[in-house]
Design a protein around this motif. Structure first.
Motif, mmCIF file in Angstrom:
data_model
loop_
_atom_site.group_PDB
_atom_site.id
_atom_site.type_symbol
_atom_site.label_atom_id
_atom_site.label_comp_id
_atom_site.label_asym_id
_atom_site.label_seq_id
_atom_site.Cartn_x
_atom_site.Cartn_y
_atom_site.Cartn_z
ATOM 1 N N LEU A 285 0.911 -0.878 -0.407
ATOM 2 C CA LEU A 285 -0.380 0.217 0.102
ATOM 3 C C LEU A 285 0.797 1.140 0.305
ATOM 4 C CD1 LEU A 285 -2.835 -0.872 2.407
ATOM 5 C CD2 LEU A 285 -3.078 -0.569 0.035
ATOM 6 N N GLY A 286 1.841 1.360 0.887
ATOM 7 C CA GLY A 286 2.836 2.641 0.690
ATOM 8 C C GLY A 286 3.220 2.743 -0.333
ATOM 9 N N VAL A 287 3.991 1.333 -0.743
ATOM 10 C CA VAL A 287 5.028 1.783 -2.491
ATOM 11 C C VAL A 287 3.155 2.848 -3.269
ATOM 12 C CG1 VAL A 287 4.990 0.742 -4.655
ATOM 13 C CG2 VAL A 287 6.225 -0.251 -2.297
ATOM 14 N N ALA A 288 2.032 1.935 -3.667
ATOM 15 C CA ALA A 288 1.307 2.774 -4.009
ATOM 16 C C ALA A 288 0.506 4.330 -4.239
ATOM 17 C CB ALA A 288 -0.160 1.345 -4.051
ATOM 18 N N ILE A 289 0.867 3.884 -2.591
ATOM 19 C CA ILE A 289 -0.044 5.408 -2.393
ATOM 20 C C ILE A 289 1.640 6.438 -2.651
ATOM 21 C CG2 ILE A 289 0.736 7.351 0.025
ATOM 22 C CD1 ILE A 289 -1.230 4.387 0.900
ATOM 23 N N MET A 290 2.581 6.283 -2.646
ATOM 24 C CA MET A 290 3.832 7.079 -2.901
ATOM 25 C C MET A 290 3.873 6.865 -4.224
ATOM 26 S SD MET A 290 6.946 6.660 -0.544
ATOM 27 C CE MET A 290 7.379 4.761 -0.580
ATOM 28 N N ILE A 291 3.532 6.736 -5.095
ATOM 29 C CA ILE A 291 3.609 6.902 -6.693
ATOM 30 C C ILE A 291 2.175 7.533 -6.688
ATOM 31 C CG2 ILE A 291 2.994 5.237 -8.947
ATOM 32 C CD1 ILE A 291 4.803 2.706 -7.833
ATOM 33 N N ASN A 292 1.267 7.163 -6.211
ATOM 34 C CA ASN A 292 0.174 8.541 -6.630
ATOM 35 C C ASN A 292 0.661 9.486 -6.598
ATOM 36 O OD1 ASN A 292 -2.521 8.735 -7.592
ATOM 37 N ND2 ASN A 292 -2.862 9.265 -5.218
ATOM 38 N N SER A 293 0.945 9.665 -5.057
ATOM 39 C CA SER A 293 1.241 11.006 -4.790
ATOM 40 C C SER A 293 2.267 11.931 -5.443
ATOM 41 C CB SER A 293 1.973 11.092 -3.166
ATOM 42 O OG SER A 293 0.848 10.329 -2.714
ATOM 43 N N GLY A 294 3.165 10.762 -6.206
ATOM 44 C CA GLY A 294 4.076 11.936 -6.815
ATOM 45 C C GLY A 294 3.996 11.971 -8.618
ATOM 46 N N SER A 295 2.838 10.577 -8.636
ATOM 47 C CA SER A 295 2.289 11.418 -10.354
ATOM 48 C C SER A 295 1.140 12.478 -9.759
ATOM 49 C CB SER A 295 1.780 9.665 -10.732
ATOM 50 O OG SER A 295 0.559 10.143 -9.716
ATOM 51 N N ASN A 296 0.943 12.622 -9.239
ATOM 52 C CA ASN A 296 -0.698 14.233 -9.147
ATOM 53 C C ASN A 296 0.725 14.991 -9.818
ATOM 54 O OD1 ASN A 296 -2.098 12.755 -7.600
ATOM 55 N ND2 ASN A 296 -1.447 13.666 -5.657
ATOM 56 N N LEU A 297 1.702 15.027 -9.564
ATOM 57 C CA LEU A 297 2.710 16.019 -10.366
ATOM 58 C C LEU A 297 2.185 16.618 -11.632
ATOM 59 C CD1 LEU A 297 5.479 18.070 -9.941
ATOM 60 C CD2 LEU A 297 6.420 16.431 -11.110
ATOM 61 N N ILE A 298 1.114 15.640 -12.507
ATOM 62 C CA ILE A 298 0.818 15.854 -13.550
ATOM 63 C C ILE A 298 -0.198 16.713 -13.941
ATOM 64 C CG2 ILE A 298 1.952 13.765 -14.763
ATOM 65 C CD1 ILE A 298 -1.461 12.945 -14.358
ATOM 66 N N ASP B 39 -8.647 -3.778 1.426
ATOM 67 C CA ASP B 39 -9.118 -5.161 0.955
ATOM 68 C C ASP B 39 -8.163 -5.615 -0.189
ATOM 69 O OD1 ASP B 39 -9.662 -3.399 -0.460
ATOM 70 O OD2 ASP B 39 -11.691 -4.591 -0.869
ATOM 71 N N TYR B 40 -7.777 -4.994 -1.106
ATOM 72 C CA TYR B 40 -6.966 -6.005 -2.942
ATOM 73 C C TYR B 40 -6.514 -6.970 -1.889
ATOM 74 C CZ TYR B 40 -9.341 -1.915 -4.419
ATOM 75 O OH TYR B 40 -10.856 -1.154 -4.621
ATOM 76 N N SER B 41 -4.967 -6.034 -1.590
ATOM 77 C CA SER B 41 -3.910 -6.701 -0.701
ATOM 78 C C SER B 41 -4.190 -8.053 -0.065
ATOM 79 C CB SER B 41 -2.922 -6.116 -0.411
ATOM 80 O OG SER B 41 -2.563 -5.343 -1.297
ATOM 81 N N THR C 205 -0.967 -2.051 -8.708
ATOM 82 C CA THR C 205 0.292 -2.553 -7.741
ATOM 83 C C THR C 205 0.266 -4.371 -7.468
ATOM 84 O OG1 THR C 205 0.354 -0.565 -6.688
ATOM 85 C CG2 THR C 205 1.276 -2.360 -5.606
ATOM 86 N N VAL C 206 -1.487 -4.126 -6.658
ATOM 87 C CA VAL C 206 -1.685 -5.545 -6.514
ATOM 88 C C VAL C 206 -1.636 -6.618 -7.194
ATOM 89 C CG1 VAL C 206 -3.738 -6.539 -5.633
ATOM 90 C CG2 VAL C 206 -3.313 -4.769 -4.908
ATOM 91 N N PHE C 207 -1.812 -6.229 -8.606
ATOM 92 C CA PHE C 207 -1.891 -7.463 -9.466
ATOM 93 C C PHE C 207 -0.559 -8.033 -10.394
ATOM 94 C CE2 PHE C 207 -6.567 -6.573 -10.158
ATOM 95 C CZ PHE C 207 -6.787 -7.402 -9.881
ATOM 96 N N VAL C 208 0.846 -7.176 -10.216
ATOM 97 C CA VAL C 208 1.673 -6.961 -10.421
ATOM 98 C C VAL C 208 3.049 -7.114 -9.412
ATOM 99 C CG1 VAL C 208 3.916 -6.156 -11.874
ATOM 100 C CG2 VAL C 208 1.443 -5.807 -13.245
ATOM 101 N N PHE C 209 3.144 -5.379 -8.276
ATOM 102 C CA PHE C 209 3.596 -5.635 -6.979
ATOM 103 C C PHE C 209 3.737 -6.639 -6.140
ATOM 104 C CE2 PHE C 209 5.799 -3.952 -3.319
ATOM 105 C CZ PHE C 209 7.253 -3.923 -3.343
ATOM 106 N N MET C 210 2.911 -7.064 -5.695
ATOM 107 C CA MET C 210 2.153 -7.849 -4.766
ATOM 108 C C MET C 210 2.151 -9.153 -4.309
ATOM 109 S SD MET C 210 0.954 -5.867 -2.196
ATOM 110 C CE MET C 210 1.131 -7.730 -0.853
ATOM 111 N N PRO C 211 2.046 -9.605 -5.828
ATOM 112 C CA PRO C 211 2.377 -11.311 -5.895
ATOM 113 C C PRO C 211 4.281 -11.406 -6.011
ATOM 114 C CG PRO C 211 1.203 -10.582 -7.382
ATOM 115 C CD PRO C 211 1.608 -9.167 -7.149
ATOM 116 N N ALA C 212 5.066 -10.686 -6.973
ATOM 117 C CA ALA C 212 6.555 -10.443 -6.263
ATOM 118 C C ALA C 212 7.031 -10.293 -4.685
ATOM 119 C CB ALA C 212 7.097 -9.495 -7.148
ATOM 120 N N LEU C 213 6.793 -9.683 -4.528
ATOM 121 C CA LEU C 213 6.806 -9.460 -2.702
ATOM 122 C C LEU C 213 6.166 -10.320 -1.663
ATOM 123 C CD1 LEU C 213 7.727 -6.850 -0.862
ATOM 124 C CD2 LEU C 213 5.306 -6.528 -0.642
#
Length: 374
Positions: free
Chosen positions: A203-216, A238-240, A311-319
């Protein structure tokens, strides 16, 4: 989808490094996202307040007064001294007081009492101040140093400055409380001490990516800045959890860890995706609000939920695959009792309860239409 998920589980190291790098970049970029603390910028274009502000800007060359400063226990001469000191503040473009309306060098008793009491009453002076829109924080701080803590000031500029300085600290407190509560709930509802940490990392990874992408967007409102991360945490949690539990179920059926993860992803895709898309559509519905805080918040949160799904479908399985040995080593007994009895009870009364809620819904709907909102 199975082919895609098979590639995911075969490239766990690359995926983890890639997403962690994105999270670091997002954490850096969020410092460059401009935050707008002025609520009037989000008023509907045709609203009376917006029209009035535009009209005043067209009719008057100077800035619109946006602050009032009250100083107690001062004489006329002391009030004039305060006025000069306020004028000297960097960011103050204009200060109006009693001497701009009447000749204060004549007996004040001879002046119009209504005019006098608008600026000076019971040895209390009230100044009307115009503050530069781009220097609100530092100017309000400078004015506070001049008048001290025993006196008062108010207005749009003051409210914006206070919101700017206080929101940053409040965001930290809210985030700490939210993470603590979520961690406590996960500790109680999971059977491993490490599992909650894995979920929070995702969740932290997804939140940081989203916060940075607000630059757009170039600029976001302080409401989005304050509530975005916490709301993304709440709606994406609940997704994770669902994926983790589905993986444990599939792992019982097959001892192949990679195969179990592929099966878990295939079985949970429809459930997680339908839930996520429903949330995205709900946030996108805020776009139709005339009060433009709604579109600002809705688009940012819809993007955040979309990033959480990726993140749930790509990063979480690897983690999960990398850290699952730690999950097994830190396994513990279930801390909460089973709810089978409650489930059976709810099942027995579901028909009467459905009828009861259907009956209650009618007067509740009628009552909701009678609510008044200030």
């Amino acid at each position: 989808m199975r082919k895609f998920y098979s590639r995911v589980v075969r490239n766990t190291k690359k995926i983890i490094v890639f997403f962690l790098a994105l999270a670091v970049v997002g954490a850096i970029l969020q410092n460059f996202v401009a935050v707008n603390y002025d609520m009037k910028d989000y008023l509907p274009e045709g609203s009376p307040s917006t029209v009035a502000i535009d009209t005043m800007n067209e009719e008057f060359e100077g800035g619109i007064p946006n602050a009032r400063v009250m100083v107690k226990d001062v004489s006329i001469s002391e009030a004039l001294d305060y006025k000069e000191r306020l004028k000297e503040c960097d960011g103050v473009t204009d200060v109006m007081w009693l001497d701009d309306s009447i000749n204060i060098y004549q007996p004040i008793e001879e002046a119009d009492p209504d005019v006098v009491e608008s600026f000076y009453k019971d040895q209390t002076a009230l100044f009307t101040v115009t503050i530069d829109e781009n220097k609100k924080i530092e100017t309000v701080d400078a004015i506070r140093e001049i008048i001290g803590e025993n006196n008062a000031m108010t207005g749009d500029a003051v409210s914006t400055a206070v919101a700017t300085t206080s929101t940053v600290n409040e965001i930290r407190i809210i985030t700490i409380l939210a993470v603590t509560i979520v961690l406590a709930v996960l500790m109680l509802t999971t059977t491993s001490w490490v599992e909650p940490l894995i979920i929070l990392i995702g969740l932290g990874v997804a939140i940081m990516i989203n916060s940075g992408s607000n630059l757009i967007f170039g600029e976001i409102s302080f409401v989005t800045n304050a509530a975005g991360a916490v709301l993304q945490l709440a709606v994406s949690l609940d997704y994770s959890v669902f994926l983790m539990h589905r993986y444990e179920e599939c792992l019982i059926e097959t001892r192949d860890k990679n195969g179990a993860m592929v099966d878990a992803l295939c079985k949970s895709t429809s459930s997680i995706l339908s839930s996520g898309l429903t949330t995205v559509i709900g946030f996108l519905a805020l776009i139709f609000m005339r009060f433009r805080i709604g579109p600002d918040l809705g688009v940012a949160l819809a993007k955040g939920v979309g990033i959480s799904l990726i993140t749930v479908f790509v990063f979480m399985p690897a983690l999960i695959l990398k850290l699952y040995p730690l999950v097994q080593k830190t396994h513990h007994k279930r801390l909460l009792p089973g709810f089978q009895r409650l489930g059976r009870f709810v099942r027995r009364i579901m028909v009467p309860m459905a009828c009861l809620f259907a009956v209650i819904a009618v007067p509740a709907f009628l009552a909701s239409n009678s609510n008044s909102y200030p």
